[in-house]
Scaffold this motif. Sequence first.
Motif, mmCIF file in Angstrom:
data_model
loop_
_atom_site.group_PDB
_atom_site.id
_atom_site.type_symbol
_atom_site.label_atom_id
_atom_site.label_comp_id
_atom_site.label_asym_id
_atom_site.label_seq_id
_atom_site.Cartn_x
_atom_site.Cartn_y
_atom_site.Cartn_z
ATOM 1 N N ASP A 164 0.843 -1.195 0.000
ATOM 2 C CA ASP A 164 0.000 0.000 0.000
ATOM 3 C C ASP A 164 0.881 1.249 0.000
ATOM 4 N N PRO A 165 0.660 2.199 -0.935
ATOM 5 C CA PRO A 165 1.497 3.405 -1.008
ATOM 6 C C PRO A 165 1.493 4.228 0.282
ATOM 7 N N VAL A 166 0.347 4.338 0.941
ATOM 8 C CA VAL A 166 0.283 5.122 2.180
ATOM 9 C C VAL A 166 1.142 4.473 3.257
ATOM 10 N N THR A 167 1.073 3.165 3.374
ATOM 11 C CA THR A 167 1.904 2.433 4.332
ATOM 12 C C THR A 167 3.381 2.624 4.005
ATOM 13 N N TYR A 168 3.690 2.599 2.727
ATOM 14 C CA TYR A 168 5.070 2.795 2.251
ATOM 15 C C TYR A 168 5.575 4.180 2.640
ATOM 16 N N HIS A 169 4.749 5.200 2.464
ATOM 17 C CA HIS A 169 5.125 6.572 2.833
ATOM 18 C C HIS A 169 5.326 6.695 4.343
ATOM 19 N N LEU A 170 4.381 6.150 5.102
ATOM 20 C CA LEU A 170 4.469 6.251 6.562
ATOM 21 C C LEU A 170 5.675 5.504 7.117
ATOM 22 N N ASN A 171 6.055 4.415 6.467
ATOM 23 C CA ASN A 171 7.239 3.674 6.894
ATOM 24 C C ASN A 171 8.488 4.554 6.769
ATOM 25 N N ALA A 172 8.603 5.266 5.661
ATOM 26 C CA ALA A 172 9.759 6.160 5.474
ATOM 27 C C ALA A 172 9.737 7.297 6.483
ATOM 28 N N LEU A 173 8.571 7.901 6.683
ATOM 29 C CA LEU A 173 8.453 9.034 7.603
ATOM 30 C C LEU A 173 8.650 8.616 9.058
ATOM 31 N N SER A 174 8.247 7.393 9.388
ATOM 32 C CA SER A 174 8.425 6.885 10.758
ATOM 33 C C SER A 174 9.891 6.773 11.143
ATOM 34 N N LYS A 175 10.756 6.589 10.159
ATOM 35 C CA LYS A 175 12.197 6.505 10.449
ATOM 36 C C LYS A 175 12.737 7.822 10.972
ATOM 37 N N VAL A 212 1.520 14.233 8.454
ATOM 38 C CA VAL A 212 1.156 14.151 7.037
ATOM 39 C C VAL A 212 0.000 15.094 6.721
ATOM 40 N N ILE A 213 0.148 15.799 5.615
ATOM 41 C CA ILE A 213 -0.910 16.675 5.112
ATOM 42 C C ILE A 213 -1.699 15.940 4.026
ATOM 43 N N TYR A 214 -0.984 15.275 3.109
ATOM 44 C CA TYR A 214 -1.645 14.591 1.998
ATOM 45 C C TYR A 214 -0.710 13.542 1.407
ATOM 46 N N HIS A 215 -1.275 12.445 0.952
ATOM 47 C CA HIS A 215 -0.521 11.404 0.252
ATOM 48 C C HIS A 215 -0.797 11.513 -1.246
ATOM 49 N N TYR A 216 0.247 11.454 -2.060
ATOM 50 C CA TYR A 216 0.122 11.463 -3.515
ATOM 51 C C TYR A 216 0.402 10.044 -4.002
ATOM 52 N N THR A 217 -0.589 9.424 -4.628
ATOM 53 C CA THR A 217 -0.434 8.017 -4.995
ATOM 54 C C THR A 217 -0.775 7.729 -6.452
ATOM 55 N N ASP A 218 -1.375 8.667 -7.177
ATOM 56 C CA ASP A 218 -1.816 8.373 -8.537
ATOM 57 C C ASP A 218 -0.744 8.672 -9.589
ATOM 58 N N VAL A 219 -0.414 9.931 -9.764
ATOM 59 C CA VAL A 219 0.526 10.321 -10.814
ATOM 60 C C VAL A 219 1.964 10.247 -10.315
ATOM 61 N N VAL A 220 2.182 10.684 -9.099
ATOM 62 C CA VAL A 220 3.514 10.622 -8.484
ATOM 63 C C VAL A 220 3.389 9.871 -7.160
ATOM 64 N N SER A 221 4.506 9.442 -6.643
ATOM 65 C CA SER A 221 4.529 8.786 -5.343
ATOM 66 C C SER A 221 5.192 9.721 -4.352
ATOM 67 N N GLY A 222 4.475 10.040 -3.304
ATOM 68 C CA GLY A 222 5.036 10.917 -2.287
ATOM 69 C C GLY A 222 3.966 11.443 -1.367
ATOM 70 N N PHE A 223 4.319 12.440 -0.597
ATOM 71 C CA PHE A 223 3.376 13.013 0.358
ATOM 72 C C PHE A 223 3.839 14.407 0.730
ATOM 73 N N SER A 224 2.930 15.169 1.324
ATOM 74 C CA SER A 224 3.301 16.442 1.919
ATOM 75 C C SER A 224 3.148 16.285 3.425
ATOM 76 N N ALA A 225 4.040 16.925 4.151
ATOM 77 C CA ALA A 225 4.032 16.793 5.610
ATOM 78 C C ALA A 225 4.631 18.031 6.244
ATOM 79 N N LYS A 226 4.255 18.259 7.499
ATOM 80 C CA LYS A 226 4.859 19.341 8.277
ATOM 81 C C LYS A 226 6.148 18.808 8.895
#
Length: 112
Positions: A42-53, A65-79
Amino acid sequence: MKNTSLLLCLFVSTLLFSFSLTMASEPKAYMVYMARAPDGVDPVTYHLNALSKVFGSEDAAKSSVIYHYTDVVSGFSAKLTPEQAEELKKVPDVTGVKVSQPYSLYDPGQQL
């Protein structure tokens, strides 16, 4: 009188320096670009795993996390603080970390 002026100058300099350090460490919105999640992950799980480090826990990562980007690009916005952003750059599969810049599609004052 001379000593008083010197002490006042030293106090103001120290105050300004500590204020600049505080401002540098305030969280800002960052865009974090990542490699695509492996098949079946799951992309969200993948993002959170990186951020949890960087944050040390999944709950702290989720709250930033502010938003997860999973369709066109892979990534997220966060504070993130600037220090956290630098740490995140070292995480495998993170391809870029940049301060978020808001843009408007229409700005009547902007020249094209």
